[in-house]
Design a protein around this motif. Sequence first.
Motif, PDB file in Angstrom:
ATOM      1  N   MET A   1       0.845  -1.182   0.000  1.00  0.00           N
ATOM      2  CA  MET A   1       0.000   0.000   0.000  1.00  0.00           C
ATOM      3  C   MET A   1       0.888   1.243   0.000  1.00  0.00           C
ATOM      4  SD  MET A   1      -2.981   1.097   2.672  1.00  0.00           S
ATOM      5  CE  MET A   1      -2.067   1.447   4.137  1.00  0.00           C
ATOM      6  N   ALA A   2       0.641   2.157  -0.899  1.00  0.00           N
ATOM      7  CA  ALA A   2       1.407   3.399  -0.964  1.00  0.00           C
ATOM      8  C   ALA A   2       0.969   4.330   0.154  1.00  0.00           C
ATOM      9  CB  ALA A   2       1.199   4.071  -2.312  1.00  0.00           C
ATOM     10  N   GLU A   3       1.915   5.036   0.679  1.00  0.00           N
ATOM     11  CA  GLU A   3       1.634   5.986   1.756  1.00  0.00           C
ATOM     12  C   GLU A   3       1.654   7.399   1.178  1.00  0.00           C
ATOM     13  OE1 GLU A   3       0.845   5.023   4.784  1.00  0.00           O
ATOM     14  OE2 GLU A   3       1.316   2.931   4.451  1.00  0.00           O
ATOM     15  N   ASN A   4       0.792   8.248   1.687  1.00  0.00           N
ATOM     16  CA  ASN A   4       0.789   9.654   1.306  1.00  0.00           C
ATOM     17  C   ASN A   4       1.378  10.464   2.434  1.00  0.00           C
ATOM     18  OD1 ASN A   4      -0.520   9.319  -1.218  1.00  0.00           O
ATOM     19  ND2 ASN A   4      -2.446   9.033  -0.130  1.00  0.00           N
ATOM     20  N   LEU A   5       2.207  11.416   2.083  1.00  0.00           N
ATOM     21  CA  LEU A   5       2.877  12.250   3.067  1.00  0.00           C
ATOM     22  C   LEU A   5       2.459  13.696   2.862  1.00  0.00           C
ATOM     23  CD1 LEU A   5       5.098  12.355   5.275  1.00  0.00           C
ATOM     24  CD2 LEU A   5       6.743  12.707   3.431  1.00  0.00           C
ATOM     25  N   PHE A   6       2.014  14.334   3.947  1.00  0.00           N
ATOM     26  CA  PHE A   6       1.695  15.764   3.883  1.00  0.00           C
ATOM     27  C   PHE A   6       2.868  16.550   4.450  1.00  0.00           C
ATOM     28  CE2 PHE A   6       0.415  19.562   6.254  1.00  0.00           C
ATOM     29  CZ  PHE A   6       0.011  20.350   5.193  1.00  0.00           C
ATOM     30  N   ILE A   7       3.423  17.438   3.618  1.00  0.00           N
ATOM     31  CA  ILE A   7       4.507  18.316   4.043  1.00  0.00           C
ATOM     32  C   ILE A   7       4.044  19.753   3.812  1.00  0.00           C
ATOM     33  CG2 ILE A   7       6.911  18.986   3.710  1.00  0.00           C
ATOM     34  CD1 ILE A   7       7.294  16.171   2.418  1.00  0.00           C
ATOM     35  N   PRO A   8       3.971  20.551   4.877  1.00  0.00           N
ATOM     36  CA  PRO A   8       3.529  21.943   4.686  1.00  0.00           C
ATOM     37  C   PRO A   8       4.500  22.711   3.796  1.00  0.00           C
ATOM     38  CG  PRO A   8       4.149  21.530   6.994  1.00  0.00           C
ATOM     39  CD  PRO A   8       4.309  20.247   6.254  1.00  0.00           C
ATOM     40  N   GLU A   9       3.960  23.614   3.034  1.00  0.00           N
ATOM     41  CA  GLU A   9       4.786  24.431   2.139  1.00  0.00           C
ATOM     42  C   GLU A   9       5.344  25.614   2.916  1.00  0.00           C
ATOM     43  OE1 GLU A   9       3.060  25.315  -1.666  1.00  0.00           O
ATOM     44  OE2 GLU A   9       2.142  23.330  -1.787  1.00  0.00           O
ATOM     45  N   THR A  10       6.396  25.347   3.665  1.00  0.00           N
ATOM     46  CA  THR A  10       7.036  26.370   4.479  1.00  0.00           C
ATOM     47  C   THR A  10       8.501  26.007   4.644  1.00  0.00           C
ATOM     48  OG1 THR A  10       7.039  27.468   6.643  1.00  0.00           O
ATOM     49  CG2 THR A  10       6.402  25.163   6.611  1.00  0.00           C
ATOM     50  N   LYS A  11       9.308  26.961   4.989  1.00  0.00           N
ATOM     51  CA  LYS A  11      10.718  26.705   5.302  1.00  0.00           C
ATOM     52  C   LYS A  11      10.920  26.575   6.817  1.00  0.00           C
ATOM     53  CE  LYS A  11      12.377  27.138   1.101  1.00  0.00           C
ATOM     54  NZ  LYS A  11      12.722  25.968   0.353  1.00  0.00           N
ATOM     55  N   ASP A  12       9.849  26.792   7.590  1.00  0.00           N
ATOM     56  CA  ASP A  12       9.907  26.732   9.045  1.00  0.00           C
ATOM     57  C   ASP A  12      10.021  25.274   9.486  1.00  0.00           C
ATOM     58  OD1 ASP A  12       9.388  26.609  11.789  1.00  0.00           O
ATOM     59  OD2 ASP A  12       7.926  28.235  11.722  1.00  0.00           O
ATOM     60  N   ARG A  13      11.201  24.872   9.913  1.00  0.00           N
ATOM     61  CA  ARG A  13      11.432  23.470  10.266  1.00  0.00           C
ATOM     62  C   ARG A  13      10.546  22.999  11.416  1.00  0.00           C
ATOM     63  NH1 ARG A  13      17.881  22.153   9.588  1.00  0.00           N
ATOM     64  NH2 ARG A  13      17.910  22.478   7.337  1.00  0.00           N
ATOM     65  N   LYS A  14      10.314  23.868  12.384  1.00  0.00           N
ATOM     66  CA  LYS A  14       9.454  23.468  13.515  1.00  0.00           C
ATOM     67  C   LYS A  14       8.071  23.075  13.008  1.00  0.00           C
ATOM     68  CE  LYS A  14       7.776  24.958  17.915  1.00  0.00           C
ATOM     69  NZ  LYS A  14       8.008  24.764  19.142  1.00  0.00           N
ATOM     70  N   GLU A  15       7.543  23.854  12.094  1.00  0.00           N
ATOM     71  CA  GLU A  15       6.229  23.564  11.519  1.00  0.00           C
ATOM     72  C   GLU A  15       6.249  22.250  10.730  1.00  0.00           C
ATOM     73  OE1 GLU A  15       3.163  25.818   8.512  1.00  0.00           O
ATOM     74  OE2 GLU A  15       4.482  27.075   9.730  1.00  0.00           O
ATOM     75  N   ILE A  16       7.338  22.011  10.016  1.00  0.00           N
ATOM     76  CA  ILE A  16       7.453  20.764   9.247  1.00  0.00           C
ATOM     77  C   ILE A  16       7.534  19.566  10.199  1.00  0.00           C
ATOM     78  CG2 ILE A  16       8.822  19.459   7.571  1.00  0.00           C
ATOM     79  CD1 ILE A  16       9.692  22.212   6.399  1.00  0.00           C
ATOM     80  N   TYR A  17       8.356  19.689  11.253  1.00  0.00           N
ATOM     81  CA  TYR A  17       8.421  18.589  12.235  1.00  0.00           C
ATOM     82  C   TYR A  17       7.051  18.322  12.827  1.00  0.00           C
ATOM     83  CZ  TYR A  17      13.530  18.284  12.267  1.00  0.00           C
ATOM     84  OH  TYR A  17      14.840  18.091  11.911  1.00  0.00           O
ATOM     85  N   GLU A  18       6.323  19.378  13.191  1.00  0.00           N
ATOM     86  CA  GLU A  18       4.997  19.205  13.785  1.00  0.00           C
ATOM     87  C   GLU A  18       4.052  18.461  12.844  1.00  0.00           C
ATOM     88  OE1 GLU A  18       3.934  23.211  14.884  1.00  0.00           O
ATOM     89  OE2 GLU A  18       5.161  23.138  16.699  1.00  0.00           O
ATOM     90  N   ALA A  19       4.258  18.636  11.535  1.00  0.00           N
ATOM     91  CA  ALA A  19       3.408  17.947  10.561  1.00  0.00           C
ATOM     92  C   ALA A  19       3.849  16.505  10.318  1.00  0.00           C
ATOM     93  CB  ALA A  19       3.409  18.709   9.231  1.00  0.00           C
ATOM     94  N   VAL A  20       5.163  16.256  10.259  1.00  0.00           N
ATOM     95  CA  VAL A  20       5.614  14.904   9.889  1.00  0.00           C
ATOM     96  C   VAL A  20       5.713  13.940  11.071  1.00  0.00           C
ATOM     97  CG1 VAL A  20       6.790  15.690   7.795  1.00  0.00           C
ATOM     98  CG2 VAL A  20       8.108  15.395   9.896  1.00  0.00           C
ATOM     99  N   ILE A  21       5.928  14.453  12.284  1.00  0.00           N
ATOM    100  CA  ILE A  21       6.079  13.544  13.432  1.00  0.00           C
ATOM    101  C   ILE A  21       4.863  12.632  13.597  1.00  0.00           C
ATOM    102  CG2 ILE A  21       6.217  13.436  15.963  1.00  0.00           C
ATOM    103  CD1 ILE A  21       8.237  15.817  15.761  1.00  0.00           C
TER     104      ILE A  21
END
Length: 161
Positions: free
Chosen positions: A1-21
Amino acid sequence: MAENLFIPETKDRKEIYEAVIPQIEALISTESDLIANLANISAVLKEAFGFFWVGFYLTKGNQLVLGPFQGPLACTRINFNKGVCGHCYTTKQTVIVPDVEAFPGHIACSSASKSEIVLPVFDKEGNVAMVLDVDSDLLNDFSEVDAEGLGKIMKALEKTL
């Protein structure tokens, strides 16, 4: 099964971590195979942040041995007393290196690597089971935001060991 990943369109690493964790936690909580989990964690971090190199070195005997990774060809074996990964292993602490050329005993697996962060991953007995190694082709590319975000991911990984 393929997984979908949501990555926010931002350079703010904290925001990206909050989304991917939470996405990584969900991904690895339902998979019992360690290699599959390490491979997916490496892939998510590479895709989300565009790091130069992301991967794991597993404790095997008296060395750290290359595990799943994303990026260019890597060193296969690292002695516990060598380089940033060995330092992380022996001190059992996260190591942030702003300039790898200034780190005593740095192992140059790639001349393009300029800065690095390495985190220990502990087994249930409190031993270092492996380390997560993340390299950047930019100087001073890692901060406490990365240490905290990656640390949360490693804590989630530890629960599966």
